[in-house]
Enzyme design. Structure first.
Site, PDB file in Angstrom:
ATOM      1  N   GLY A  15     -81.586 -75.772 -28.707  1.00  0.00           N
ATOM      2  CA  GLY A  15     -80.985 -77.106 -28.625  1.00  0.00           C
ATOM      3  C   GLY A  15     -81.939 -78.108 -29.236  1.00  0.00           C
ATOM      4  O   GLY A  15     -83.006 -77.742 -29.740  1.00  0.00           O
ATOM      5  N   PHE A  18     -85.762 -82.783 -26.240  1.00  0.00           N
ATOM      6  CA  PHE A  18     -85.441 -83.418 -24.943  1.00  0.00           C
ATOM      7  C   PHE A  18     -84.234 -82.791 -24.236  1.00  0.00           C
ATOM      8  O   PHE A  18     -83.698 -83.364 -23.298  1.00  0.00           O
ATOM      9  CB  PHE A  18     -85.185 -84.932 -25.092  1.00  0.00           C
ATOM     10  CG  PHE A  18     -86.250 -85.668 -25.830  1.00  0.00           C
ATOM     11  CD1 PHE A  18     -87.492 -85.885 -25.243  1.00  0.00           C
ATOM     12  CD2 PHE A  18     -86.032 -86.124 -27.124  1.00  0.00           C
ATOM     13  CE1 PHE A  18     -88.484 -86.557 -25.928  1.00  0.00           C
ATOM     14  CE2 PHE A  18     -87.024 -86.795 -27.829  1.00  0.00           C
ATOM     15  CZ  PHE A  18     -88.257 -87.020 -27.227  1.00  0.00           C
ATOM     16  N   SER A  19     -83.777 -81.616 -24.705  1.00  0.00           N
ATOM     17  CA  SER A  19     -82.591 -81.020 -24.082  1.00  0.00           C
ATOM     18  C   SER A  19     -82.946 -80.149 -22.870  1.00  0.00           C
ATOM     19  O   SER A  19     -82.055 -79.577 -22.239  1.00  0.00           O
ATOM     20  CB  SER A  19     -81.809 -80.199 -25.110  1.00  0.00           C
ATOM     21  OG  SER A  19     -82.586 -79.120 -25.591  1.00  0.00           O
ATOM     22  N   LYS A  21     -85.205 -77.454 -22.926  1.00  0.00           N
ATOM     23  CA  LYS A  21     -85.511 -76.062 -23.274  1.00  0.00           C
ATOM     24  C   LYS A  21     -86.778 -75.581 -22.549  1.00  0.00           C
ATOM     25  O   LYS A  21     -86.774 -74.520 -21.948  1.00  0.00           O
ATOM     26  CB  LYS A  21     -85.714 -75.916 -24.792  1.00  0.00           C
ATOM     27  CG  LYS A  21     -84.522 -76.318 -25.625  1.00  0.00           C
ATOM     28  CD  LYS A  21     -84.769 -76.099 -27.104  1.00  0.00           C
ATOM     29  CE  LYS A  21     -85.919 -76.911 -27.692  1.00  0.00           C
ATOM     30  NZ  LYS A  21     -85.744 -78.373 -27.606  1.00  0.00           N
ATOM     31  N   ASP A  88     -92.519 -70.418 -26.276  1.00  0.00           N
ATOM     32  CA  ASP A  88     -91.936 -71.761 -26.455  1.00  0.00           C
ATOM     33  C   ASP A  88     -92.119 -72.211 -27.904  1.00  0.00           C
ATOM     34  O   ASP A  88     -93.010 -71.738 -28.599  1.00  0.00           O
ATOM     35  CB  ASP A  88     -92.589 -72.759 -25.493  1.00  0.00           C
ATOM     36  CG  ASP A  88     -91.701 -73.994 -25.276  1.00  0.00           C
ATOM     37  OD1 ASP A  88     -90.533 -73.978 -25.725  1.00  0.00           O
ATOM     38  OD2 ASP A  88     -92.174 -74.962 -24.653  1.00  0.00           O
ATOM     39  N   GLU A  89     -91.257 -73.138 -28.338  1.00  0.00           N
ATOM     40  CA  GLU A  89     -91.306 -73.698 -29.695  1.00  0.00           C
ATOM     41  C   GLU A  89     -91.336 -72.578 -30.746  1.00  0.00           C
ATOM     42  O   GLU A  89     -92.179 -72.575 -31.656  1.00  0.00           O
ATOM     43  CB  GLU A  89     -92.524 -74.621 -29.862  1.00  0.00           C
ATOM     44  CG  GLU A  89     -92.589 -75.764 -28.879  1.00  0.00           C
ATOM     45  CD  GLU A  89     -91.584 -76.883 -29.140  1.00  0.00           C
ATOM     46  OE1 GLU A  89     -90.769 -76.790 -30.097  1.00  0.00           O
ATOM     47  OE2 GLU A  89     -91.607 -77.860 -28.362  1.00  0.00           O
ATOM     48  N   GLN A  91     -89.627 -71.973 -33.237  1.00  0.00           N
ATOM     49  CA  GLN A  91     -89.418 -72.364 -34.654  1.00  0.00           C
ATOM     50  C   GLN A  91     -90.738 -72.594 -35.384  1.00  0.00           C
ATOM     51  O   GLN A  91     -90.756 -72.668 -36.606  1.00  0.00           O
ATOM     52  CB  GLN A  91     -88.508 -73.607 -34.756  1.00  0.00           C
ATOM     53  CG  GLN A  91     -89.156 -74.943 -34.442  1.00  0.00           C
ATOM     54  CD  GLN A  91     -89.341 -75.191 -32.946  1.00  0.00           C
ATOM     55  OE1 GLN A  91     -88.795 -74.480 -32.131  1.00  0.00           O
ATOM     56  NE2 GLN A  91     -90.117 -76.216 -32.594  1.00  0.00           N
ATOM     57  N   CYS A 148     -75.886 -93.801 -27.190  1.00  0.00           N
ATOM     58  CA  CYS A 148     -74.635 -94.003 -26.443  1.00  0.00           C
ATOM     59  C   CYS A 148     -74.526 -93.202 -25.147  1.00  0.00           C
ATOM     60  O   CYS A 148     -73.578 -93.376 -24.394  1.00  0.00           O
ATOM     61  CB  CYS A 148     -73.439 -93.671 -27.332  1.00  0.00           C
ATOM     62  SG  CYS A 148     -73.294 -91.903 -27.696  1.00  0.00           S
ATOM     63  N   CYS A 177     -76.326 -87.870 -30.608  1.00  0.00           N
ATOM     64  CA  CYS A 177     -75.054 -87.149 -30.732  1.00  0.00           C
ATOM     65  C   CYS A 177     -74.696 -87.096 -32.224  1.00  0.00           C
ATOM     66  O   CYS A 177     -75.334 -87.744 -33.052  1.00  0.00           O
ATOM     67  CB  CYS A 177     -73.961 -87.849 -29.934  1.00  0.00           C
ATOM     68  SG  CYS A 177     -73.508 -89.457 -30.620  1.00  0.00           S
TER      69      CYS A 177
HETATM   70  P1  ADP Z   1     -87.263 -79.781 -24.740  1.00  0.00           P
HETATM   71  O1  ADP Z   1     -88.212 -78.652 -24.467  1.00  0.00           O
HETATM   72  O2  ADP Z   1     -85.859 -79.324 -25.040  1.00  0.00           O
HETATM   73  O3  ADP Z   1     -87.767 -80.760 -25.761  1.00  0.00           O
HETATM   74  P2  ADP Z   1     -88.090 -80.649 -22.121  1.00  0.00           P
HETATM   75  O4  ADP Z   1     -87.787 -79.507 -21.192  1.00  0.00           O
HETATM   76  O5  ADP Z   1     -89.495 -80.808 -22.566  1.00  0.00           O
HETATM   77  O6  ADP Z   1     -87.103 -80.598 -23.380  1.00  0.00           O
HETATM   78  O7  ADP Z   1     -87.717 -82.039 -21.453  1.00  0.00           O
HETATM   79  C1  ADP Z   1     -86.476 -82.296 -20.837  1.00  0.00           C
HETATM   80  C2  ADP Z   1     -86.642 -83.571 -20.020  1.00  0.00           C
HETATM   81  O8  ADP Z   1     -86.848 -84.667 -20.901  1.00  0.00           O
HETATM   82  C3  ADP Z   1     -85.426 -83.981 -19.221  1.00  0.00           C
HETATM   83  O9  ADP Z   1     -85.332 -83.323 -17.977  1.00  0.00           O
HETATM   84  C4  ADP Z   1     -85.689 -85.472 -19.023  1.00  0.00           C
HETATM   85  O10 ADP Z   1     -86.535 -85.691 -17.927  1.00  0.00           O
HETATM   86  C5  ADP Z   1     -86.482 -85.876 -20.260  1.00  0.00           C
HETATM   87  N1  ADP Z   1     -85.756 -86.677 -21.276  1.00  0.00           N
HETATM   88  C6  ADP Z   1     -86.296 -87.667 -22.001  1.00  0.00           C
HETATM   89  N2  ADP Z   1     -85.418 -88.172 -22.906  1.00  0.00           N
HETATM   90  C7  ADP Z   1     -84.267 -87.464 -22.767  1.00  0.00           C
HETATM   91  C8  ADP Z   1     -82.986 -87.492 -23.413  1.00  0.00           C
HETATM   92  N3  ADP Z   1     -82.700 -88.351 -24.415  1.00  0.00           N
HETATM   93  N4  ADP Z   1     -82.052 -86.604 -23.013  1.00  0.00           N
HETATM   94  C9  ADP Z   1     -82.330 -85.735 -22.001  1.00  0.00           C
HETATM   95  N5  ADP Z   1     -83.506 -85.667 -21.354  1.00  0.00           N
HETATM   96  C10 ADP Z   1     -84.484 -86.509 -21.713  1.00  0.00           C
HETATM   97 MG    MG Z   2     -90.002 -78.104 -25.390  1.00  0.00          MG
END
Ligand code: ADP
Ligand code: MG
Length: 195
Positions: A15, A18-19, A21, A88-89, A91, A148, A177
């Protein structure tokens, strides 16, 4: 149900930024540790955003990790007795990581990998599409669009660059989005600054 052969498998969590992962990866690995399974966690040395010896989520959860430069180095560091391997990461790794994950799964290990499915222009980010194809389980995570609030599937780079890999967090990327994603924004900004 019992199986004749202990079988390994690949789980992919992908994803945009900030999703969640890393959070999801850490959650699955913690549960495996609670179940007293032998767990090893890896991250690429390219990701130096937070603590160098840990994988860390944006919500500040962390797990100790082995830092490696390549898929070959990762394979050299995997302990034979380990039952669960987290990466992790993904890519940030070379293409050899796909064969490495397959090999570990074939040996009976549970391999859990997390990474970006798309780059800053919204183009599939190798080797994640290949991992998506060979994984038994694929989880697509979505963030929240910074414009949004809709579910966000894209990572918007907000700084000027046309490099595929620019390591950064809130200072350089936002979740967007489809409607609010601007794939050419970062490259155009770089071109304007060059003029
Ligand atoms: P990823 O590894 O996918 O980058 P993380 O697991 O590090 O994501 O972080 C997810 C956390 O980031 C969420 O639980 C939330 O606290 C925070 N967060 C910050 N900005 C956003 C955003 N725009 N959408 C969703 N979560 C966000
Ligand atoms: Mg991450």
């Amino acid at each position: 149900m019992s199986y004749q052969h202990p079988t390994g498998f690949i789980e992919l969590i992908c994803g945009p930024m900030f999703s969640g992962k890393s959070e999801e990866l850490i959650r699955r690995l913690r549960r495996a540790q609670i179940a007293r399974q032998r767990v090893q966690v890896f991250k690429s040395s390219l990701d130096d955003r937070y603590d160098e010896q840990q994988i860390v989520s944006h919500s500040e959860q962390a797990l100790k990790a082995v830092v490696v430069k390549s898929s070959d180095e990762l394979m050299g560091q995997v302990d034979d007795r380990v039952e669960v391997v987290g990466i992790d990461e993904v890519q940030f790794f070379d293409d050899g990581i796909v064969a490495a994950c397959e090999k570990m799964a074939n040996l009976g290990k549970r391999v859990i990998v997390a990474g970006l499915d798309l780059d800053y222009r919204g183009v599939p980010f190798e080797p994640v599409p290949q991992l998506m194809a060979v994984a038994e389980y694929v989880t697509k995570a979505l963030a929240v669009c910074s414009r949004c609030g809709a579910p966000a599937s894209r990572s918007q780079r907000i700084t000027a660059s046309d490099e595929r890999i620019v390591v950064g967090a809130k200072d350089s990327y936002e979740a967007r989005c489809r409607h609010h994603f601007e794939p050419d924004f970062s490259t155009q900004l770089a071109m304007e600054l060059d003029k």
